[in-house]
Write an enzyme that holds these catalytic residues in place. Structure first.
Site, PDB file in Angstrom:
ATOM      1  N   GLY A 146     -52.365   5.645 -82.995  1.00 16.56           N
ATOM      2  CA  GLY A 146     -52.953   5.264 -81.464  1.00 16.56           C
ATOM      3  C   GLY A 146     -54.118   5.707 -80.483  1.00 16.56           C
ATOM      4  N   GLY A 176     -50.443   7.665 -75.516  1.00 17.75           N
ATOM      5  CA  GLY A 176     -48.683   8.116 -75.863  1.00 17.75           C
ATOM      6  C   GLY A 176     -47.683   7.313 -75.164  1.00 17.75           C
ATOM      7  CB  CYS A 216     -46.338   8.878 -70.504  1.00 17.93           C
ATOM      8  SG  CYS A 216     -46.230   8.895 -68.815  1.00 17.93           S
ATOM      9  N   GLY A 228     -26.359   2.140 -69.943  1.00 24.48           N
ATOM     10  CA  GLY A 228     -27.329   3.913 -69.158  1.00 24.48           C
ATOM     11  C   GLY A 228     -27.271   4.092 -68.541  1.00 24.48           C
ATOM     12  CE1 TYR A 284     -37.634   7.660 -65.527  1.00 26.10           C
ATOM     13  CE2 TYR A 284     -36.345   9.874 -66.555  1.00 26.10           C
ATOM     14  CZ  TYR A 284     -37.005   9.021 -66.593  1.00 26.10           C
ATOM     15  OH  TYR A 284     -37.737   8.952 -67.614  1.00 26.10           O
ATOM     16  CB  ILE A 285     -35.076   4.940 -68.538  1.00 22.65           C
ATOM     17  CG1 ILE A 285     -36.076   6.035 -67.962  1.00 22.65           C
ATOM     18  CG2 ILE A 285     -35.547   3.472 -68.916  1.00 22.65           C
ATOM     19  CD1 ILE A 285     -36.506   6.369 -69.734  1.00 22.65           C
ATOM     20  N   GLY A 314     -30.883   7.746 -73.977  1.00 28.08           N
ATOM     21  CA  GLY A 314     -31.366   9.275 -74.126  1.00 28.08           C
ATOM     22  C   GLY A 314     -32.507   9.161 -75.620  1.00 28.08           C
ATOM     23  CG  HIS A 360     -45.537  11.504 -34.783  1.00 31.02           C
ATOM     24  ND1 HIS A 360     -43.409  11.865 -34.749  1.00 31.02           N
ATOM     25  CD2 HIS A 360     -45.431  11.004 -33.597  1.00 31.02           C
ATOM     26  CE1 HIS A 360     -43.350  10.973 -34.096  1.00 31.02           C
ATOM     27  NE2 HIS A 360     -44.231   9.832 -33.205  1.00 31.02           N
TER      28      HIS A 360
HETATM   29  C1  LIG Z   1     -39.621   3.299 -69.871  1.00 34.39           C
HETATM   30  C2  LIG Z   1     -39.650   4.953 -69.846  1.00 34.39           C
HETATM   31  C3  LIG Z   1     -40.047   5.209 -68.699  1.00 34.39           C
HETATM   32  C4  LIG Z   1     -40.518   6.750 -68.509  1.00 34.39           C
HETATM   33  N1  LIG Z   1     -40.344   6.862 -67.607  1.00 34.39           N
HETATM   34  C5  LIG Z   1     -41.013   8.285 -67.429  1.00 34.39           C
HETATM   35  C6  LIG Z   1     -40.960   8.598 -65.903  1.00 34.39           C
HETATM   36  O1  LIG Z   1     -41.244   7.443 -64.822  1.00 34.39           O
HETATM   37  N2  LIG Z   1     -41.356  10.569 -65.530  1.00 34.39           N
HETATM   38  C7  LIG Z   1     -42.112  10.730 -66.807  1.00 34.39           C
HETATM   39  O2  LIG Z   1     -41.731  12.092 -66.379  1.00 34.39           O
HETATM   40  N3  LIG Z   1     -41.111  10.425 -67.756  1.00 34.39           N
HETATM   41  C8  LIG Z   1     -40.997   8.985 -68.089  1.00 34.39           C
HETATM   42  N4  LIG Z   1     -40.698   8.656 -69.738  1.00 34.39           N
HETATM   43  C9  LIG Z   1     -40.665   9.606 -70.570  1.00 34.39           C
HETATM   44  C10 LIG Z   1     -41.894  10.044 -71.050  1.00 34.39           C
HETATM   45  O3  LIG Z   1     -42.371   9.139 -71.563  1.00 34.39           O
HETATM   46  C11 LIG Z   1     -42.108  11.211 -72.008  1.00 34.39           C
HETATM   47  O4  LIG Z   1     -41.602  12.337 -71.514  1.00 34.39           O
HETATM   48  C12 LIG Z   1     -43.430  11.671 -72.831  1.00 34.39           C
HETATM   49  O5  LIG Z   1     -44.509  10.799 -72.552  1.00 34.39           O
HETATM   50  C13 LIG Z   1     -43.472  12.563 -73.753  1.00 34.39           C
HETATM   51  O6  LIG Z   1     -44.897  13.376 -73.816  1.00 34.39           O
HETATM   52  P1  LIG Z   1     -44.894  13.861 -75.219  1.00 34.39           P
HETATM   53  O7  LIG Z   1     -46.488  14.301 -75.261  1.00 34.39           O
HETATM   54  O8  LIG Z   1     -44.070  14.415 -75.591  1.00 34.39           O
HETATM   55  O9  LIG Z   1     -44.827  12.515 -76.413  1.00 34.39           O
HETATM   56  P2  LIG Z   1     -45.063  11.115 -76.693  1.00 34.39           P
HETATM   57  O10 LIG Z   1     -45.845  10.779 -74.941  1.00 34.39           O
HETATM   58  O11 LIG Z   1     -44.095  10.116 -76.649  1.00 34.39           O
HETATM   59  O12 LIG Z   1     -46.597  11.466 -77.214  1.00 34.39           O
HETATM   60  C14 LIG Z   1     -46.762  11.245 -78.360  1.00 34.39           C
HETATM   61  C15 LIG Z   1     -47.510  11.209 -79.012  1.00 34.39           C
HETATM   62  O13 LIG Z   1     -48.059  11.049 -80.393  1.00 34.39           O
HETATM   63  C16 LIG Z   1     -47.282  10.395 -81.722  1.00 34.39           C
HETATM   64  N5  LIG Z   1     -47.162  10.537 -82.623  1.00 34.39           N
HETATM   65  C17 LIG Z   1     -46.454  10.843 -83.756  1.00 34.39           C
HETATM   66  N6  LIG Z   1     -45.292  11.396 -84.716  1.00 34.39           N
HETATM   67  C18 LIG Z   1     -47.188  11.672 -85.053  1.00 34.39           C
HETATM   68  C19 LIG Z   1     -47.103  11.596 -85.934  1.00 34.39           C
HETATM   69  N7  LIG Z   1     -46.592  12.408 -87.031  1.00 34.39           N
HETATM   70  N8  LIG Z   1     -49.304  11.489 -86.355  1.00 34.39           N
HETATM   71  C20 LIG Z   1     -50.057  11.774 -85.804  1.00 34.39           C
HETATM   72  N9  LIG Z   1     -49.593  11.177 -83.573  1.00 34.39           N
HETATM   73  C21 LIG Z   1     -47.819  10.986 -83.743  1.00 34.39           C
HETATM   74  C22 LIG Z   1     -46.941   9.117 -81.186  1.00 34.39           C
HETATM   75  O14 LIG Z   1     -48.300   8.175 -81.453  1.00 34.39           O
HETATM   76  C23 LIG Z   1     -47.668   9.193 -79.276  1.00 34.39           C
HETATM   77  O15 LIG Z   1     -48.957   9.163 -79.515  1.00 34.39           O
HETATM   78  C24 LIG Z   1     -40.243   7.284 -69.841  1.00 34.39           C
HETATM   79  C25 LIG Z   1     -40.329   7.219 -70.871  1.00 34.39           C
HETATM   80  C26 LIG Z   1     -39.635   5.805 -71.231  1.00 34.39           C
HETATM   81  C27 LIG Z   1     -39.331   4.995 -72.505  1.00 34.39           C
END
Ligand SMILES: Cc1cc2nc3c(=O)[nH]c(=O)nc-3n(C[C@H](O)[C@H](O)[C@H](O)COP(=O)(O)OP(=O)(O)OC[C@H]3O[C@@H](n4cnc5c(N)ncnc54)[C@H](O)[C@@H]3O)c2cc1C
Length: 454
Positions: free
Chosen positions: A41, A45, A47, A186, A189-190, A256, A429
């Protein structure tokens, strides 16, 4: 083997463009590497598109609605009549926030001359990745690879997510209509933020915690403010709940995540996994195959965008020849409830268990000028320090903007600052950050705006 298969040689290949992947790509590009970034996409991601940003946007909108409806405004002399909200329009506004940020990330990716390929990637072997997408089937041979494929909601046995009756947190944020009642399972925090969001909008929320407490590891005194806030919103809280005991639908499950690694064919590369199917890495984010790195949620560690982004920079810097490690002393946690809670480092109990001789300081929001001008007295600042040398070990803040204020205490812990350091600097302040000053002074036995205990 695909007929007519051509292999393109690339320098750094990043699989996944979430906060881990796109940050790694930009940092590697800044360091002179030629980066190819792959995602199914747009960049951003979980987040940006489905998690942190959509949830915080909806929380802000619901908070404003709740504030307008609250008696606190009437006390300030503001009378709002016939206040209403419209979930569909809230969703449109939320999307506009996401789209604006996504456009910004896209510009950064393009501006850093990163090749962006839409598609799904997996390993052919330890040097090559295949990508299937809108450009057909492509094959890349890389010098270095960073895996940043994230994670998805952990499956619950016998309860498949259908987006209607049994929902992941991401699915709850795109419900086409608000339900009359909603159960949330759950204790993280979520779960608490989702409960807060829906309850503020008038949904009857039941929150089921599998554990004995909500937010394990948060100081119990601070937690009481959050629990009272949830109850004030009408949220029914049940602890020690089992999945079998929850019959209501719709139900959102925030239990989780599990790393998105199964489709990557990691076995073909010999990459070692953690016990929860994450990619095992060292402190430089290197897998056991040294030119392949992994960052963020796919490593099976704590699922936070803040962690993914920091690990991203470490991986990009290490593969560009720098000697750095992912080794933060502490990780801040923020919970956007009413009141907001933020915590970093050790609680008093944890520090004592770890063998420290501790001293604590506490300052109530009710004695802070800025808090009262904001119309609230609900919260506090708590500090935990090493009694032997005064170094700060932990902080818990409850109240408006706690999530922004926690940065100062995080820096203090990382830099080994002492209570004296915290009490010697000038604070604007009137300001909420003065609660940190007074808590530090309180621990030193010299808070000005609070009588000494005992
Ligand atoms: C409702 C919710 C609220 C959240 N709130 C917070 C918050 O307030 N603060 C915080 O720190 N974290 C928060 N998080 C957690 C946070 O979203 C994730 O920890 C973070 O997005 C992880 O980043 P990442 O880059 O590891 O993975 P992701 O953001 O999941 O990105 C992974 C990317 O890889 C792509 N992908 C996967 N497999 C493949 C493949 N085989 N080939 C090509 N592309 C692929 C996916 O399309 C995706 O775009 C929240 C999560 C949720 C669900």
């Amino acid at each position: 083997m695909v007929v007519g298969d051509v292999t393109t040689a690339v320098d750094v290949l990043v699989i996944g463009a979430g906060p881990g992947g796109y940050v790694a790509a930009i940092r590697a590009a800044q360091l002179g590497r030629h980066v190819t970034l792959i995602d199914q996409g747009p960049p951003g991601g979980t987040c940006l598109h489905r998690g942190c940003i959509p949830l915080k946007a909806l929380l802000s909108a619901s908070e404003r609605y709740q504030q307008i409806c609250s008696e606190e405004l009437a006390v300030m002399g503001i009378h709002a009549e016939e206040v209403s909200f419209d979930w569909a329009s809230m969703q449109v506004w939320k999307k506009s926030v996401v789209d604006r940020l996504a456009e910004g990330v896209q510009r950064l990716v393009a501006g850093n001359h990163i090749d962006y390929i839409h598609g799904t990637g997996w390993f052919i072997n330890a040097q090559e990745v295949r990508v299937e997408g809108e450009h057909g089937s492509l094959r890349f041979k890389f010098e270095h690879c960073i895996i940043a494929t994230g994670a998805e909601a952990a499956p619950i046995s016998g309860l498949p997510y259908d987006g209607k009756h049994v929902l992941t947190p991401e699915q709850a944020l795109i419900l086409p209509e608000l339900p009359e009642a909603l159960s949330i399972v759950g204790d993280d925090y979520i779960a608490l933020e989702l409960a807060t969001l829906f309850a503020r909008l008038g949904v009857k929320v039941k929150l089921y915690s599998p554990g004995e407490h909500l937010l394990a590891d948060v100081d119990p005194v601070a937690l009481r403010f959050v629990q009272a806030g949830l109850r004030k919103l009408g949220i029914q809280i049940t602890t020690k709940a089992t999945m079998e005991s929850i019959a209501e639908r719709p139900v959102v499950i925030s239990q989780g995540v599990c790393p998105r690694t199964p489709g990557l064919h990691l076995n073909d590369v010999g990459i070692e996994a953690t016990t929860n199917s994450g990619i095992k890495v060292n402190s430089m984010q290197q897998s056991n195959v040294p030119h392949i790195f992994a960052i963020g949620d796919c490593t099976g560690g704590r699922a936070l965008a803040s962690i993914a982004m920091k690990q991203a920079k470490v991986a990009a810097e290490v593969l560009s020849g720098q000697r750095v490690q992912f080794a933060p002393l502490v990780t801040p946690l923020v919970v956007h409830t009413t009141p907001e809670l933020a915590a970093v480092g050790s609680t008093a109990e944890e520090a004592t268990k770890a063998g420290y001789n501790i001293v604590t300081g506490r300052f109530p929001l009710a004695a802070n000028g800025r808090a009262l001008t904001l119309g609230t007295d609900n919260g506090l600042a708590m500090l935990v320090a090493n009694a032997d040398d005064g170094t700060l070990l932990g902080a818990t803040l409850v109240g408006p903007r706690a999530g922004d204020l926690i940065g100062q205490t995080t820096l203090s812990i990382e830099m080994g600052a002492t209570l004296t350091d915290l009490s010697e600097i000038l604070y604007a302040h009137p300001g909420l950050s003065e609660t940190v000053l007074e808590a530090a002074e309180g621990a030193l036995g010299r808070a000005i705006h609070m009588l000494a205990r005992g």
